[in-house]
Design an enzyme around this catalytic site. Structure first.
Site, PDB file in Angstrom:
ATOM      1  N   ASP A   1       9.128  15.830  10.499  1.00 15.70           N
ATOM      2  CA  ASP A   1       8.824  14.647   8.964  1.00 15.70           C
ATOM      3  C   ASP A   1       7.002  14.849   8.805  1.00 15.70           C
ATOM      4  O   ASP A   1       7.035  14.071   8.025  1.00 15.70           O
ATOM      5  CB  ASP A   1       9.302  13.541   9.313  1.00 15.70           C
ATOM      6  CG  ASP A   1       9.684  13.015   7.377  1.00 15.70           C
ATOM      7  OD1 ASP A   1       9.797  13.891   6.924  1.00 15.70           O
ATOM      8  OD2 ASP A   1       9.228  12.253   7.686  1.00 15.70           O
TER       9      ASP A   1
ATOM     10  N   LYS B   1       4.709  -2.362   8.626  1.00 13.83           N
ATOM     11  CA  LYS B   1       5.578  -1.410   7.554  1.00 13.83           C
ATOM     12  C   LYS B   1       6.965  -2.927   7.690  1.00 13.83           C
ATOM     13  O   LYS B   1       7.022  -2.818   9.012  1.00 13.83           O
ATOM     14  CB  LYS B   1       6.213  -0.266   8.894  1.00 13.83           C
ATOM     15  CG  LYS B   1       6.711   0.800   8.228  1.00 13.83           C
ATOM     16  CD  LYS B   1       6.268   2.119   8.506  1.00 13.83           C
ATOM     17  CE  LYS B   1       7.473   3.305   8.592  1.00 13.83           C
ATOM     18  NZ  LYS B   1       7.463   4.443   9.047  1.00 13.83           N
TER      19      LYS B   1
ATOM     20  N   GLY C   1       7.983   3.860   1.059  1.00 15.10           N
ATOM     21  CA  GLY C   1       8.385   5.490   1.744  1.00 15.10           C
ATOM     22  C   GLY C   1       9.942   5.652   1.733  1.00 15.10           C
ATOM     23  O   GLY C   1      10.274   4.241   1.070  1.00 15.10           O
ATOM     24  N   ARG C   2      10.631   6.295   2.090  1.00 16.92           N
ATOM     25  CA  ARG C   2      11.845   6.432   1.979  1.00 16.92           C
ATOM     26  C   ARG C   2      12.938   5.370   2.697  1.00 16.92           C
ATOM     27  O   ARG C   2      14.080   4.796   2.356  1.00 16.92           O
ATOM     28  CB  ARG C   2      12.418   7.966   2.520  1.00 16.92           C
ATOM     29  CG  ARG C   2      12.880   8.637   1.231  1.00 16.92           C
ATOM     30  CD  ARG C   2      12.568  10.379   2.086  1.00 16.92           C
ATOM     31  NE  ARG C   2      11.998  10.169   3.421  1.00 16.92           N
ATOM     32  CZ  ARG C   2      12.182  11.453   4.419  1.00 16.92           C
ATOM     33  NH1 ARG C   2      12.205  12.761   3.943  1.00 16.92           N
ATOM     34  NH2 ARG C   2      11.079  11.961   5.174  1.00 16.92           N
ATOM     35  N   SER C   3      11.958   4.948   3.877  1.00 22.02           N
ATOM     36  CA  SER C   3      12.977   3.524   4.689  1.00 22.02           C
ATOM     37  C   SER C   3      12.013   2.250   4.363  1.00 22.02           C
ATOM     38  O   SER C   3      12.660   1.557   5.240  1.00 22.02           O
ATOM     39  CB  SER C   3      13.158   4.427   6.166  1.00 22.02           C
ATOM     40  OG  SER C   3      11.749   4.464   6.480  1.00 22.02           O
ATOM     41  N   ALA C   4      11.206   2.383   4.091  1.00 22.24           N
ATOM     42  CA  ALA C   4      10.234   1.503   4.455  1.00 22.24           C
ATOM     43  C   ALA C   4       9.131   0.867   2.782  1.00 22.24           C
ATOM     44  O   ALA C   4       8.542   1.600   2.213  1.00 22.24           O
ATOM     45  CB  ALA C   4       9.122   0.609   5.848  1.00 22.24           C
TER      46      ALA C   4
ATOM     47  N   ILE D   1       0.973  -0.970  -0.173  1.00 22.96           N
ATOM     48  CA  ILE D   1       0.242  -0.222  -0.101  1.00 22.96           C
ATOM     49  C   ILE D   1       0.947   1.529   0.077  1.00 22.96           C
ATOM     50  O   ILE D   1       0.145   2.387  -0.388  1.00 22.96           O
ATOM     51  CB  ILE D   1      -0.893  -0.201   1.375  1.00 22.96           C
ATOM     52  CG1 ILE D   1      -0.228  -0.187   2.481  1.00 22.96           C
ATOM     53  CG2 ILE D   1      -2.785  -0.963   0.785  1.00 22.96           C
ATOM     54  CD1 ILE D   1      -1.136   0.256   3.484  1.00 22.96           C
ATOM     55  N   GLY D   2       1.807   1.127   0.288  1.00 22.87           N
ATOM     56  CA  GLY D   2       3.008   2.267   0.443  1.00 22.87           C
ATOM     57  C   GLY D   2       4.348   1.572   0.203  1.00 22.87           C
ATOM     58  O   GLY D   2       4.577   1.557   0.595  1.00 22.87           O
TER      59      GLY D   2
ATOM     60  N   VAL E   1       5.815  -1.038   3.021  1.00 27.56           N
ATOM     61  CA  VAL E   1       4.059  -1.285   3.911  1.00 27.56           C
ATOM     62  C   VAL E   1       3.095  -1.560   3.395  1.00 27.56           C
ATOM     63  O   VAL E   1       2.211  -1.378   1.832  1.00 27.56           O
ATOM     64  CB  VAL E   1       3.408   0.649   4.392  1.00 27.56           C
ATOM     65  CG1 VAL E   1       2.452  -0.203   5.685  1.00 27.56           C
ATOM     66  CG2 VAL E   1       4.560   0.815   4.459  1.00 27.56           C
TER      67      VAL E   1
END
Ligand SMILES: Nc1ncnc2c1ncn2[C@@H]1O[C@H](COP(=O)(O)OP(=O)(O)OP(=O)(O)O)[C@@H](O)[C@H]1O
Ligand SMILES: [Mg+2]
Length: 202
Positions: A129, A48, A32-35, A29-30, A37
């Site tokens: 953030d 996550k 990011g810059r680190s993970a 579903i997503g 999800v």
């Protein structure tokens, strides 16, 4: 081994942080810059899973979610592993999605986000953030905040103040797009991070 741990072990990420494989009951579903999800299909839980070089964030984010556990604007945490967190799946659109698909972001939303952030501050945190992809609006018009990993940083983060300013100065003006192209938003985010937007300096 917990059921969540088994699901996490099905996830294969290559050296370039590309997702190669995952269990069929997971839905991406997503990213990011680190993970990555995932939603656990037909459930209200999300996992996550941090990229191999960012696994240290899992413990930090889990501890912060613990501080926020009584504030309903944030997902609850059900399990924390060395490289993952299991939390409430938040149904809805990020503010980024709202801008691109034309869903109105009202003053009432902004005030409610402010209120949610003030509760986190009162709990002794320093909300940081706070950007368009870390705030969601649910189908019943509730605000939810995710991605709290940087809420214990010392440095002050101006992103939310700047987003509110842009909401006032541009978004609410009649000349502004009703649907904003994602390429435009990504371009603005890039310039903002570089400190290249006068009067919106980080
Ligand atoms: N609990 C959740 N429910 C629904 N969607 C989520 C949830 N957590 C994350 N997402 C989606 O996944 C995306 C990436 O998650 P997250 O922001 O936690 O990752 P990150 O790597 O920490 O991000 P960043 O790039 O902001 O540091 C979010 O922008 C959002 O779209
Ligand atoms: Mg994020």
């Amino acid at each position: 081994m917990s059921i969540y741990q088994e699901l996490v072990e099905s996830i294969v990420v290559n050296k370039k942080n590309r997702l190669m494989d995952f269990h069929p009951s997971l839905q991406l579903i997503g990213t990011g810059r680190s993970a990555f999800v995932f939603r656990i299909q037909s459930s209200n839980k999300a996992i996550k899973v941090f990229f191999p070089n960012f696994v240290y964030i899992a413990k930090e984010e889990a501890e912060i979610y613990l501080v926020l556990k009584d504030i309903h604007y944030f997902p609850r945490i059900y399990e924390a592993g060395t490289n993952y967190l299991v939390m409430d799946y938040v149904e809805g659109d990020t503010l980024f999605d709202c801008l691109t698909n034309g869903q109105l972001i009202t003053d009432a939303h902004i005030k409610e986000i402010d209120y949610a952030l003030s509760l986190a501050s009162n709990a002794g945190l320093n909300p940081s953030d706070i950007h368009l992809r870390n705030i969601l609006i649910t189908p019943d018009d509730q605000v939810r905040l995710i991605d709290v990993a940087r809420y214990r940083q010392q440095k002050d983060c101006r992103q939310w103040g700047d987003l509110k300013k842009a909401h006032r100065q541009f978004y609410q003006k009649h000349f502004f797009w009703k649907k904003v192209p994602s390429s435009f938003l990504n371009g603005v985010a890039y310039l903002y991070k570089k400190g290249l937007i006068p009067s919106y300096r980080l």
